[in-house]
Design an enzyme around this catalytic site. Structure first.
Site, PDB file in Angstrom:
ATOM      1  CD  GLU A  93     -74.812  -1.413  61.819  1.00 37.08           C
ATOM      2  OE1 GLU A  93     -75.071  -0.991  60.694  1.00 37.08           O
ATOM      3  OE2 GLU A  93     -74.548  -0.684  62.454  1.00 37.08           O
ATOM      4  CB  CYS A 106     -72.187  -4.508  70.037  1.00 36.29           C
ATOM      5  SG  CYS A 106     -73.883  -3.753  69.824  1.00 36.29           S
ATOM      6  CB  CYS A 113     -85.389  -2.037  64.992  1.00 41.23           C
ATOM      7  SG  CYS A 113     -86.101  -1.877  66.504  1.00 41.23           S
ATOM      8  CB  CYS A 117     -85.972   5.010  69.133  1.00 42.42           C
ATOM      9  SG  CYS A 117     -86.403   3.755  70.365  1.00 42.42           S
ATOM     10  CB  CYS A 120     -82.375   4.502  66.998  1.00 47.90           C
ATOM     11  SG  CYS A 120     -81.563   2.741  66.467  1.00 47.90           S
ATOM     12  CB  CYS A 334     -77.707   1.669  67.207  1.00 47.67           C
ATOM     13  SG  CYS A 334     -78.782   0.188  67.649  1.00 47.67           S
TER      14      CYS A 334
HETATM   15  N1  SAH Z   1     -83.567  -2.056  70.960  1.00 45.22           N
HETATM   16  C1  SAH Z   1     -82.892  -2.243  72.000  1.00 45.22           C
HETATM   17  C2  SAH Z   1     -81.441  -2.534  71.629  1.00 45.22           C
HETATM   18  C3  SAH Z   1     -80.781  -1.773  70.479  1.00 45.22           C
HETATM   19  S1  SAH Z   1     -80.332  -0.150  70.879  1.00 45.22           S
HETATM   20  C4  SAH Z   1     -83.073  -1.012  73.032  1.00 45.22           C
HETATM   21  O1  SAH Z   1     -83.761  -0.043  72.404  1.00 45.22           O
HETATM   22  O2  SAH Z   1     -82.307  -1.105  73.962  1.00 45.22           O
HETATM   23  C5  SAH Z   1     -78.961  -0.143  71.798  1.00 45.22           C
HETATM   24  C6  SAH Z   1     -78.730   1.427  72.362  1.00 45.22           C
HETATM   25  O3  SAH Z   1     -78.337   2.233  71.675  1.00 45.22           O
HETATM   26  C7  SAH Z   1     -80.202   1.731  73.047  1.00 45.22           C
HETATM   27  O4  SAH Z   1     -79.983   2.266  74.530  1.00 45.22           O
HETATM   28  C8  SAH Z   1     -80.512   2.839  72.060  1.00 45.22           C
HETATM   29  O5  SAH Z   1     -81.449   4.016  72.598  1.00 45.22           O
HETATM   30  C9  SAH Z   1     -78.930   3.618  71.844  1.00 45.22           C
HETATM   31  N2  SAH Z   1     -79.113   4.365  70.578  1.00 45.22           N
HETATM   32  C10 SAH Z   1     -79.625   4.150  69.199  1.00 45.22           C
HETATM   33  N3  SAH Z   1     -79.404   5.005  68.420  1.00 45.22           N
HETATM   34  C11 SAH Z   1     -78.371   6.152  69.213  1.00 45.22           C
HETATM   35  C12 SAH Z   1     -77.649   6.981  68.910  1.00 45.22           C
HETATM   36  N4  SAH Z   1     -77.856   7.843  67.722  1.00 45.22           N
HETATM   37  N5  SAH Z   1     -76.802   7.699  69.899  1.00 45.22           N
HETATM   38  C13 SAH Z   1     -77.025   7.158  70.782  1.00 45.22           C
HETATM   39  N6  SAH Z   1     -77.454   6.131  71.487  1.00 45.22           N
HETATM   40  C14 SAH Z   1     -78.434   5.412  70.641  1.00 45.22           C
END
Ligand code: SAH
Length: 345
Positions: A93, A106, A113, A117, A120, A334
């Site tokens: 996406e 984006c 991944c 986290c 995420c 994301c």
């Molecule tokens: N792997 C990279 C890039 C992808 S995530 C990274 O970790 O930076 C992009 C951003 O979105 C990151 O800051 C991540 O922590 C955030 N993110 C992911 N899921 C989210 C959610 N449910 N709510 C808010 N931010 C989120």
């Protein structure tokens, strides 16, 4: 020999490749031009090349194509979310966001991944595979073709960890900024990482003028480890040291991303500890309200708390912005959409 996709080759690689095919090297530049300056898709349409050469390229080479699988448009803010289908039928996406100053895309760097986290959606099914350079480029080009207009900014913040797919990501950045290609300014690219320390040092050596964004989400090791497994590998101290080296080497200011989760990382102590970490560092902080996903039971922090949090940082002279949520009605965060389409497996 069909292997590397020719629409993901850097100009020099493509010239070399043309020589290998027994052609003059400048043909490589014509092909590069076709894909990246003109956003061409079918090499049949490359009319600077002879018909014979076009046929030879089709026979000998791999050319990546991705197609729009579904498209969602937000009624709130014009944000568009694209699901693309790759040649192996994987789905990824990308999101298009419209701002006053331009259009930002984006893009994803991996299918899934492996970083894990907790909040995420992208990581819930693990890593399927890295994206190729051409698959990253094609996300941008397909969106530009769809809206019939150019985009001005790219953020590598979709699914995946760009520093876990380093070579392809770097190639992508080099090609999209090539003045003989799309000619996008390096300054208009942001690469976001969860904090893979050795790779931050490696990236610093490239001395690119892109913006590096670090997903921090807590200033305390123990708390960060609970929500981000990468924190068990590298302490916050090691991460901030690497950021200091990065700023020193590249002269570029670093952005920190901080997703606020109610009762987890939004207290006064959290804000104070954060401000200590950033002392003397050329940085900017983005506060992001959590976009709740069903696999994580954290709640979005209240507006009052987010503003209180910002105030503490403002008082310590930390440059802080509260990022507005975009495309909320179309799961624009994301990995959410891909998962809702694929189901939970
Ligand atoms: N792997 C990279 C890039 C992808 S995530 C990274 O970790 O930076 C992009 C951003 O979105 C990151 O800051 C991540 O922590 C955030 N993110 C992911 N899921 C989210 C959610 N449910 N709510 C808010 N931010 C989120």
């Amino acid at each position: 020999m069909k292997n590397k996709e020719i629409n993901g080759m850097r100009l020099e690689e493509l010239k070399e490749y043309m020589s290998e095919l027994g052609e003059q090297a400048f043909r490589g530049e014509q092909v590069f031009n076709f894909f990246h300056a003109n956003r061409g898709v079918n090499i049949e349409d490359a009319n600077t090349l002879s018909k014979k050469l076009r046929e030879k390229i089709i026979k000998e080479s791999n050319i990546n194509k991705i197609k729009i699988y579904k498209k969602y448009e937000s009624k709130i803010d014009n944000t568009k979310k694209y699901l693309f289908q790759l040649e192996d039928e994987n789905i990824i996406e990308s999101v298009l966001m419209e701002y006053k100053h331009g259009r930002s895309v984006c893009i994803s760097t991996q299918v899934g991944c492996k970083m894990g986290c907790s909040f995420c959606a992208s990581t819930k099914g693990g890593l399927i595979r890295d994206l190729t350079t051409a698959e990253m480029l094609n996300q941008v080009y397909e969106i530009e073709r769809d809206i019939n207009s150019e985009i001005s900014n790219i953020v590598l913040m979709g699914s995946g960890e760009p520093l876990d797919n380093y070579e392809e990501t770097l190639n992508f950045i080099k090609i999209i900024t090539d003045e003989k290609g799309h000619n996008l300014s390096m300054r208009n690219i942001t690469l976001s990482t969860c904090g893979v320390v050795p790779m931050i040092d490696k990236l610093a050596e490239e001395e690119l003028s892109i913006t590096l964004a670090i997903s921090l989400h807590s200033a305390f090791d123990e708390k960060r480890q609970e929500i981000m497994p990468i924190a068990k590998k590298y302490s916050i101290d090691e991460l901030i040291q690497a950021c200091r080296r990065y700023v020193e080497k590249t002269g570029r200011r670093i952005t920190f991303e901080y997703t606020l989760i109610e009762g987890v990382n939004d207290s006064v102590e959290d804000a104070e500890k954060l401000s200590e970490l950033f002392k003397g560092l050329n940085m900017h902080l983005n506060l992001i309200p959590l976009n709740p996903i069903k696999e994580y039971n954290g709640e979005v922090a209240s507006i009052r708390n987010i503003e209180k949090f910002k105030k503490i940082l403002d008082n310590k002279n930390i440059r802080t912005t509260i990022r507005r949520e975009m495309g909320q009605d179309i799961s624009a965060s994301c990995g959410q959409l891909r998962r809702s389409v694929l189901g939970d497996n």
